[in-house]
Scaffold this motif. Structure first.
Motif, PDB file in Angstrom:
ATOM      1  N   THR A 126       0.816  -1.224   0.000  1.00 18.47           N
ATOM      2  CA  THR A 126       0.000   0.000   0.000  1.00 18.47           C
ATOM      3  C   THR A 126       0.842   1.264   0.000  1.00 18.47           C
ATOM      4  O   THR A 126       0.317   2.358  -0.212  1.00 18.47           O
ATOM      5  CB  THR A 126      -0.906   0.058   1.252  1.00 18.47           C
ATOM      6  N   ALA A 127       2.151   1.149   0.254  1.00 18.57           N
ATOM      7  CA  ALA A 127       2.967   2.309   0.618  1.00 18.57           C
ATOM      8  C   ALA A 127       3.675   2.969  -0.559  1.00 18.57           C
ATOM      9  O   ALA A 127       4.180   2.289  -1.456  1.00 18.57           O
ATOM     10  CB  ALA A 127       4.013   1.895   1.640  1.00 18.57           C
ATOM     11  N   ARG A 128       3.714   4.276  -0.502  1.00 20.00           N
ATOM     12  CA  ARG A 128       4.607   5.017  -1.396  1.00 20.00           C
ATOM     13  C   ARG A 128       6.043   4.850  -0.918  1.00 20.00           C
ATOM     14  O   ARG A 128       6.978   4.817  -1.713  1.00 20.00           O
ATOM     15  CB  ARG A 128       4.211   6.498  -1.406  1.00 20.00           C
ATOM     16  N   GLU A 129       6.221   4.749   0.410  1.00 19.66           N
ATOM     17  CA  GLU A 129       7.546   4.542   0.989  1.00 19.66           C
ATOM     18  C   GLU A 129       7.410   3.622   2.204  1.00 19.66           C
ATOM     19  O   GLU A 129       6.553   3.835   3.057  1.00 19.66           O
ATOM     20  CB  GLU A 129       8.178   5.869   1.410  1.00 19.66           C
ATOM     21  N   VAL A 130       8.263   2.591   2.261  1.00 13.73           N
ATOM     22  CA  VAL A 130       8.257   1.616   3.355  1.00 13.73           C
ATOM     23  C   VAL A 130       9.405   1.925   4.302  1.00 13.73           C
ATOM     24  O   VAL A 130      10.571   1.973   3.889  1.00 13.73           O
ATOM     25  CB  VAL A 130       8.405   0.177   2.829  1.00 13.73           C
ATOM     26  N   ILE A 131       9.071   2.151   5.572  1.00 15.80           N
ATOM     27  CA  ILE A 131      10.080   2.438   6.592  1.00 15.80           C
ATOM     28  C   ILE A 131      10.040   1.326   7.630  1.00 15.80           C
ATOM     29  O   ILE A 131       8.978   1.046   8.201  1.00 15.80           O
ATOM     30  CB  ILE A 131       9.840   3.798   7.286  1.00 15.80           C
ATOM     31  N   VAL A 132      11.151   0.681   7.850  1.00 17.40           N
ATOM     32  CA  VAL A 132      11.238  -0.379   8.861  1.00 17.40           C
ATOM     33  C   VAL A 132      11.893   0.193  10.107  1.00 17.40           C
ATOM     34  O   VAL A 132      12.918   0.890  10.030  1.00 17.40           O
ATOM     35  CB  VAL A 132      12.034  -1.590   8.339  1.00 17.40           C
ATOM     36  N   LEU A 133      11.296  -0.080  11.265  1.00 11.97           N
ATOM     37  CA  LEU A 133      11.782   0.390  12.557  1.00 11.97           C
ATOM     38  C   LEU A 133      12.368  -0.807  13.296  1.00 11.97           C
ATOM     39  O   LEU A 133      11.645  -1.764  13.601  1.00 11.97           O
ATOM     40  CB  LEU A 133      10.639   1.001  13.367  1.00 11.97           C
ATOM     41  N   ALA A 134      13.668  -0.784  13.583  1.00 13.71           N
ATOM     42  CA  ALA A 134      14.313  -1.944  14.208  1.00 13.71           C
ATOM     43  C   ALA A 134      15.500  -1.485  15.047  1.00 13.71           C
ATOM     44  O   ALA A 134      16.437  -0.881  14.516  1.00 13.71           O
ATOM     45  CB  ALA A 134      14.782  -2.933  13.141  1.00 13.71           C
ATOM     46  N   ASP A 135      15.460  -1.765  16.349  1.00 13.15           N
ATOM     47  CA  ASP A 135      16.613  -1.408  17.174  1.00 13.15           C
ATOM     48  C   ASP A 135      17.777  -2.363  16.891  1.00 13.15           C
ATOM     49  O   ASP A 135      17.612  -3.384  16.223  1.00 13.15           O
ATOM     50  CB  ASP A 135      16.242  -1.391  18.659  1.00 13.15           C
ATOM     51  N   HIS A 136      18.947  -2.022  17.397  1.00 18.16           N
ATOM     52  CA  HIS A 136      20.174  -2.742  17.017  1.00 18.16           C
ATOM     53  C   HIS A 136      20.156  -4.217  17.414  1.00 18.16           C
ATOM     54  O   HIS A 136      20.856  -5.027  16.808  1.00 18.16           O
ATOM     55  CB  HIS A 136      21.402  -2.060  17.625  1.00 18.16           C
ATOM     56  N   THR A 137      19.338  -4.580  18.389  1.00 13.34           N
ATOM     57  CA  THR A 137      19.291  -5.983  18.815  1.00 13.34           C
ATOM     58  C   THR A 137      18.584  -6.872  17.792  1.00 13.34           C
ATOM     59  O   THR A 137      18.666  -8.100  17.876  1.00 13.34           O
ATOM     60  CB  THR A 137      18.579  -6.137  20.173  1.00 13.34           C
ATOM     61  N   ARG A 138      17.904  -6.269  16.829  1.00  7.18           N
ATOM     62  CA  ARG A 138      17.201  -7.049  15.791  1.00  7.18           C
ATOM     63  C   ARG A 138      18.157  -7.548  14.713  1.00  7.18           C
ATOM     64  O   ARG A 138      17.813  -8.465  13.960  1.00  7.18           O
ATOM     65  CB  ARG A 138      16.102  -6.203  15.130  1.00  7.18           C
ATOM     66  N   LEU A 142      15.470   2.332   6.534  1.00 10.84           N
ATOM     67  CA  LEU A 142      15.569   1.604   7.791  1.00 10.84           C
ATOM     68  C   LEU A 142      16.029   2.574   8.861  1.00 10.84           C
ATOM     69  O   LEU A 142      17.039   3.251   8.695  1.00 10.84           O
ATOM     70  CB  LEU A 142      16.568   0.449   7.681  1.00 10.84           C
ATOM     71  N   ILE A 143      15.278   2.648   9.946  1.00  9.94           N
ATOM     72  CA  ILE A 143      15.669   3.491  11.072  1.00  9.94           C
ATOM     73  C   ILE A 143      16.047   2.586  12.238  1.00  9.94           C
ATOM     74  O   ILE A 143      15.244   1.765  12.688  1.00  9.94           O
ATOM     75  CB  ILE A 143      14.545   4.459  11.496  1.00  9.94           C
ATOM     76  N   THR A 144      17.274   2.719  12.699  1.00  9.02           N
ATOM     77  CA  THR A 144      17.765   1.945  13.826  1.00  9.02           C
ATOM     78  C   THR A 144      18.414   2.902  14.817  1.00  9.02           C
ATOM     79  O   THR A 144      18.312   4.123  14.671  1.00  9.02           O
ATOM     80  CB  THR A 144      18.750   0.851  13.354  1.00  9.02           C
ATOM     81  N   ASP A 145      19.058   2.354  15.860  1.00 13.75           N
ATOM     82  CA  ASP A 145      19.687   3.217  16.862  1.00 13.75           C
ATOM     83  C   ASP A 145      21.200   3.076  16.812  1.00 13.75           C
ATOM     84  O   ASP A 145      21.746   2.203  16.128  1.00 13.75           O
ATOM     85  CB  ASP A 145      19.162   2.868  18.259  1.00 13.75           C
ATOM     86  N   ASP A 146      21.887   3.952  17.550  1.00 13.34           N
ATOM     87  CA  ASP A 146      23.340   4.006  17.465  1.00 13.34           C
ATOM     88  C   ASP A 146      24.054   2.907  18.248  1.00 13.34           C
ATOM     89  O   ASP A 146      25.278   2.916  18.365  1.00 13.34           O
ATOM     90  CB  ASP A 146      23.862   5.377  17.897  1.00 13.34           C
TER      91      ASP A 146
END
Length: 264
Positions: free
Chosen positions: A199-211, A229-233
């Motif tokens: 359904t998306a114009r843009e797909v953003i995956v949210l995943a912290d570093h432990t994933r 992809l948005i993750t953490d430092d």
């Protein structure tokens, strides 16, 4: 008394009586009124209580959530993702703790349409009681199976998604791997997530570093299917390089601040 214990007692008082004043809570907990106000502010930000003059009350329609507490990693990722959302957008938010944190971060964005299969996210966007509060149109997908993250998955949800169009879709990932891609432990959740992505114009995956390096039972999609992809430092440099080579864009959110670094 630990902060988490104190806030649980404040929430318990709200559930028992419906409302409570700052003064009576401070006396019962033997802390300052300023401390109680900070706790109420945090609980209000999480969507479980409402601030009122001199105290707080339980938010109408609130159901106790089984979702885990928001970690620093999830909060940083949610704050970074929230900057992408503009008034008037139609967005999809899947079930999961980071998706719920994102929903909390965008409750005040005007004129949103939120498509979700998460009961917890849907609760956050129930019609506002105040006339001046932002109104969000919420499309809640239904299905036959409830996941541990309080999400509804299955063929009914998939069929509904076939006729919807979202500007952005945010998916909470169970696992990320170069070879296995985005994975989950739930076969029906994988099917629903693929329909969300379509359904998306843009797909953003949210995943912290432990994933990173976690491989679930079934693959949702390849890493190359992720627009951002948005993750953490907490993610190490080698993993960042591997992910940056496969996803459309890698964004690393700094824990404890609102700043983030992008790698295209």
């Amino acid at each position: 008394m630990l902060v988490t214990e104190r806030r649980e007692r404040i929430l318990a008082a709200a559930r028992e009586r419906g409302a409570a004043s700052v003064a009576e809570l401070a006396a019962a907990l033997q802390v300052s009124e300023m401390t109680v106000r900070r706790d109420i502010d945090q609980l209000a930000d999480e969507g479980v209580v409402e601030r009122v003059r001199g105290g707080m009350r339980l938010r109408a329609g609130h159901r106790p959530s089984t979702a885990p507490a928001v970690s620093a990693e999830r909060r940083a990722i949610a704050e970074a993702a929230a900057t992408m959302i503009e008034p008037g957008m139609a967005i999809g938010i899947s079930g999961g703790a980071t998706g719920l944190a994102l929903a909390r971060a965008v409750r005040d964005v005007a004129d949103l349409t939120v498509v979700t299969n998460s009961l917890s996210v849907a609760d956050l966007f129930s019609p506002p009681e105040r006339a001046d509060a932002p109104y969000t149109q919420t499309v809640v997908l239904t299905g036959g199976v409830r996941t541990p993250a309080e999400s509804l998955v299955g063929p009914v949800a998939v069929r509904a998604l076939e006729h919807l169009h979202c500007d952005l879709v945010f998916l909470d990932a169970h696992g990320l791997d170069v070879h296995a891609g985005i994975t989950t432990m739930n076969l029906l959740e994988a099917e629903t997530s693929r329909a969300f992505m379509a359904t998306a114009r843009e797909v953003i995956v949210l995943a912290d570093h432990t994933r990173w390096g976690v491989v679930g039972l079934t693959t949702i999609a390849d890493l190359s299917d992720i627009d951002r992809l948005i993750t953490d430092d907490g993610l190490d440099d080698e993993a960042r390089q591997q992910l940056a080579a496969h996803v459309g864009s890698l964004q690393v959110a700094a824990r404890g601040t609102e700043a983030s670094a992008g790698t295209d």
